[in-house]
Design an enzyme around this catalytic site. Sequence first.
Site, mmCIF file in Angstrom:
data_model
loop_
_atom_site.group_PDB
_atom_site.id
_atom_site.type_symbol
_atom_site.label_atom_id
_atom_site.label_comp_id
_atom_site.label_asym_id
_atom_site.label_seq_id
_atom_site.Cartn_x
_atom_site.Cartn_y
_atom_site.Cartn_z
ATOM 1 N N HIS A 208 0.811 -1.214 0.000
ATOM 2 C CA HIS A 208 0.000 0.000 0.000
ATOM 3 C C HIS A 208 0.846 1.266 0.000
ATOM 4 C CE1 HIS A 208 0.629 -0.371 4.457
ATOM 5 N NE2 HIS A 208 0.738 0.935 4.342
ATOM 6 N N ASP A 238 -0.457 -7.384 0.776
ATOM 7 C CA ASP A 238 0.117 -6.081 1.101
ATOM 8 C C ASP A 238 1.641 -6.178 1.084
ATOM 9 O OD1 ASP A 238 0.427 -3.453 1.731
ATOM 10 O OD2 ASP A 238 -0.502 -3.551 3.712
ATOM 11 N N GLY A 319 3.988 5.874 9.104
ATOM 12 C CA GLY A 319 5.396 5.854 8.725
ATOM 13 C C GLY A 319 6.075 4.539 9.010
ATOM 14 N N SER A 321 4.791 1.657 8.158
ATOM 15 C CA SER A 321 4.391 0.687 7.133
ATOM 16 C C SER A 321 5.591 0.098 6.403
ATOM 17 C CB SER A 321 3.479 1.359 6.104
ATOM 18 O OG SER A 321 2.172 1.461 6.580
ATOM 19 N N SER A 336 1.676 -3.840 7.932
ATOM 20 C CA SER A 336 0.584 -3.478 7.039
ATOM 21 C C SER A 336 -0.218 -2.305 7.600
ATOM 22 C CB SER A 336 -0.330 -4.685 6.800
ATOM 23 O OG SER A 336 -1.447 -4.334 6.010
#
Length: 480
Positions: A208, A238, A319, A321, A336
């Site tokens: 993402h 993801d 941040g 992720s 995720s």
Amino acid sequence: MKHARRSLRRFVRLAAAGGLVCGSLMVTHAMAGEPSGAGNSTVGTLRAGGDETRAAADVVTRLGDNRTAGSWTGADGRAVVGVTDPGAAAEARRAGVVPKMVPYSKDRLRAASETLAAQPRVPGTAWVTDYSANRIVVRADSTVSAGDWSRLSGVAGGIGDVVRMERTEGRFTTRVSGAAPIFTDGGRCSAGFNVTDGRDVYILTAGHCGPAGTTWFRNPDDTSPLGTTVTADFPGGDFALVRYADGASLDDADVVTLDGRRGVRIIGAAEPVVGQQVFRSGSTTGLRTGRITALDATVNYPEGTVTGLIETTVCAERGDSGGPLFVRGLALGVTSGGNGNCARGGITYFQPAVTAMQTLGVRLVGRTDPGQVQSPALPSSPAPSTPSGDSTTDSPSPRPSSSADAQAGPPGAGPGAGGTGAGSGPGIVSGIADDFGPLGGVAPGLAVVAASLVLLLISRWIEARQGRRNYQEYYSQTWA
């Protein structure tokens, strides 16, 4: 002075004798606690940790999904298998793992999850398979309306008691905006793990964070190109691959940096285990720890639905992720999304690393074999420093890192994260002993015995040296 020397010799002898006694007792106790032999399959013959976890997985595979309901790690560290009949329970005991009688099989849990997945999508909801509770747990965040909640509750009621409904605070969101930070015009994410297809080197991160074609930079000023996303899967999965733009050096590319001084060498990837303590690193919140609470989670983010995720109690914020989830040098997943924050806690979901790498056809940098799945449960070791308030009892093995920063991929650093603080672990001696393999249990006792023998030698040397000195002093009085 002579009295002081005699006291020193006496002290050294007593310390050596005490050390020999203590070391012998330690060795005897460790040997008494070892498994009695491979041929004995009664309860207790398997060491807690990797052996029990593998045995539990074997029981589930052998008995099938209609007689078992998954496996997990109990509060006491023992592997537990959910079983649906007494015969399956007896099989589990003979394999050396703890059985728990449950009403619903894994097949029944899967059917309930598939029924939920067939319903119209409701953003802000998630459901997981909670093996330890033997339920499918459906969660709805604060954005879910009363009408949608009522409709979902009706669906759950139709499925039966196998589904449990829960309301949760906050919102389920992706965490765009990490071990090392990576920047694009649309925001900031974190590098996960360095991987390769045998030709090029990539960053494995969250899908993402950006679609294929997204350009990434090492700094927010867009002055140092890092790479470009060549493939991304989101929603659905993801995960994504970012190919390095400049053929970055592979020095320490298999290291997750914890801060500017330390790092964890990633030696393989593993399937997660419910109940396992894990660690996450990210550019916003640094190193954090928690436990895996469920597997095969489905999360309905505002941007789309993602399935097959790991649910944890590890906190995360915007941040983080794409940052790595790992334990004792084993890659477990990449961040995720979730709800909450690291001030009040929350739920965080992770894309399993093994699934992503198998789908993408890549392996961890530094691994030469495609089959890189390692034992998911290993003995505990000393924990690295973690942010204040995070209790650590089982950790990856920390190692000194020559990296001076936490950048992803550049020379001298691997994907990692900043973050310091205080943590605690089970002790350095037991952690080092784990590395001795079969001798790990008796290694501390042998070390004490060896140190005691050295003390005895020192005592004899002191005595001999004092004897020579006395001899010289005595006869020097007769010298002309």
